[in-house]
Design an enzyme around this catalytic site. Structure first.
Site, mmCIF file in Angstrom:
data_model
loop_
_atom_site.group_PDB
_atom_site.id
_atom_site.type_symbol
_atom_site.label_atom_id
_atom_site.label_comp_id
_atom_site.label_asym_id
_atom_site.label_seq_id
_atom_site.Cartn_x
_atom_site.Cartn_y
_atom_site.Cartn_z
ATOM 1 N N HIS A 335 -26.394 -4.148 9.383
ATOM 2 C CA HIS A 335 -24.947 -3.927 9.294
ATOM 3 C C HIS A 335 -24.165 -5.221 9.509
ATOM 4 O O HIS A 335 -24.687 -6.227 9.994
ATOM 5 C CB HIS A 335 -24.493 -2.854 10.296
ATOM 6 C CG HIS A 335 -24.635 -3.229 11.728
ATOM 7 N ND1 HIS A 335 -23.807 -4.137 12.365
ATOM 8 C CD2 HIS A 335 -25.499 -2.786 12.685
ATOM 9 C CE1 HIS A 335 -24.151 -4.237 13.635
ATOM 10 N NE2 HIS A 335 -25.185 -3.432 13.849
ATOM 11 N N CYS A 353 -30.114 -3.334 16.333
ATOM 12 C CA CYS A 353 -29.859 -3.411 14.896
ATOM 13 C C CYS A 353 -30.103 -4.833 14.380
ATOM 14 O O CYS A 353 -30.290 -5.770 15.152
ATOM 15 C CB CYS A 353 -28.407 -3.007 14.604
ATOM 16 S SG CYS A 353 -28.076 -1.251 14.901
#
Length: 449
Positions: A335, A353
């Site tokens: 992301h 992440c």
């Protein structure tokens, strides 16, 4: 049996005698110019001749046997339909039903015909079989019967959408409404047709989930048609499939991402060529991004991410994150992370992440579809089975062990067949572009040991 006439010769002679009697009776009628024999009217003579012909036809028809027999009810669907020529040969079989069409095959010697797959449950069938007697006379016989109505049924769902497009790592995902214990029967009912040759296998993940994965990544731009002939399959004792399932979907271009937790870079390969090499920041030491070859599951812009501990604690966060592509069910994404740009390419600071520069995140987000391979390497944390679509964690040899049949599937434009894995040609695919690396979900530090 197999076509050998074991009846006494006198019975065969009887057929000839009956035929001769009919011929003599007809000749006498023709010569007399319509006169009846003494004590017999013309109508009586005609009726006698008709009855004799019917008896002869019935005697011949007994030499063509249909199973299930006429009038049967509660028939087990797995037995299918068979036609056997006791003498002579079978020439044609037609089956009428309001259910799924029935196809079958005739043996090379013409002695037997059998339907190809299970019959439907709760369905009536009328079978008309024709053949020839050894004398050359035509034989016709019929049978009407009904299959059983089960007390319990199961239904099946497929994840893939009609003519939707997926990445080259995408498995076929089946979910059953009831636990399946007769796994081999269910596997045998599954068929694939692929526009390009594919080798793969089915894998049972428990009793209610079944996956198909190619041995290596799907060839790009492959069309896949799937058919589950499940109506009439007994998935567990007394529990039958009540409907078939079909779906067609497409495999698109090959988009493959590889992220290193130690070089702080991700490579993005498009159709076998390196398209991008971006700086990243992966999970900090206390929250490492786990090793493994995953698949993109879904994407959204934005995604609300909540975690880091209890509300009000020092690590707590509740943020809207842009251009997020998910690859684990527990919450790992590729992301956009404008707040960690200074760390991207040098150090790991995320909560697990893969942080990307905003521009890179937009590019990857726009390219991503479900089923794109994403591999994380050199982590201190091992990936967890079923945390995402983790079928590519397993090397081919281990994946095969998840099949109830223990067989591989060879598919192509003409359909699919089950084959012995030992009969297959060796794979020439290499990681990371053609397939996943063996042991990819083990943590990097463990691999060093």
């Amino acid at each position: 049996m197999r076509g050998t006439d074991r009846r006494p010769a006198r019975r065969v002679r009887r057929y000839a005698g009956v035929a001769a009697a009919v011929a003599i009776s007809l000749l006498a009628t023709a010569c007399s110019g319509g006169a009846s024999s003494p004590g017999q009217t013309k109508a009586q003579a005609s009726a006698a001749a008709s009855a004799s012909a019917k008896a002869h036809a019935a005697a011949l028809a007994r030499d063509l046997k249909i199973t299930p027999a006429n009038g049967s009810r509660g028939i087990e669907p797995s037995g299918g339909i068979s036609v056997t020529a006791v003498k002579g040969k079978v020439t044609d079989v037609t089956v009428r039903t309001s259910g799924d069409a029935v196809s079958g095959s005739l043996s090379d010697d013409g002695k037997t015909w059998h339907s190809a797959r299970n019959l439907n449950v709760s369905q009536s069938y009328t079978v008309t079989a024709t053949g020839t007697a050894p004398s050359g006379e035509k034989i016709t016989t019929t049978s009407t019967f009904r299959t059983l109505t089960p007390a319990q049924t199961f239904h099946t769902q497929i994840f893939e959408g009609y003519h939707r497009t997926y990445g080259v790592g995408m498995p076929i995902l089946l979910t059953f409404s009831q636990p399946v214990t007769n796994k081999a029967a269910v596997e045998r009912s599954l068929e694939l047709t692929t526009s390009k040759p594919v080798i793969g296998a089915w894998y049972w993940d428990g009793d209610e989930h079944l996956y198909f994965r190619p041995r290596d990544y799907w060839p790009a731009y492959t069309t896949v048609s799937f058919t589950a002939h499940l109506n009439g399959v007994e998935g567990a004792k007394g529990v039958y499939g009540a409907a078939n399932l079909t779906q067609t979907f497409d495999i698109g271009r090959a988009l493959i991402a590889v992220a290193s937790t130690t070089t702080h870079r991700t490579q993005i390969y498009l159709n076998g060529k390196l398209a991008h090499r971006w700086p990243i920041s992966t999970g900090r030491a206390s929250l490492p991004t786990p090793d493994g070859t995953y698949l993109s599951v879904e994407k959204a812009n934005p995604v609300r991410m909540v975690g880091g501990g209890a509300r009000g604690s020092a690590g707590y966060y509740n943020e809207l994150v842009n251009y997020a592509v998910r690859f684990t069910f527990s919450g790992d994404y590729y992301h956009s992370a404008p707040w960690s740009v200074v760390n991207q390419g040098t150090s790991n600071v995320s909560h697990g992440c893969v942080n990307l520069p905003p521009g890179a995140a937009v590019t990857y987000y726009n390219m991503s579809i479900p089923g794109d391979p994403i591999t994380v390497t050199a982590s201190t944390a091992a990936g967890k089975w079923d945390d995402g679509w983790t079928m590519w964690f397993l090397p081919w040899s281990k994946y095969l062990k998840g099949s109830a049949l223990g067989q591989a599937v060879q598919a192509g434009p003409s359909g699919s067949t089950f084959v012995s894995p030992s009969s297959l040609p060796a794979s020439t695919a290499t990681a990371p572009l053609g397939t996943s690396a063996s042991g990819n979900y083990y943590a990097g530090s463990a691999n060093l040991g």
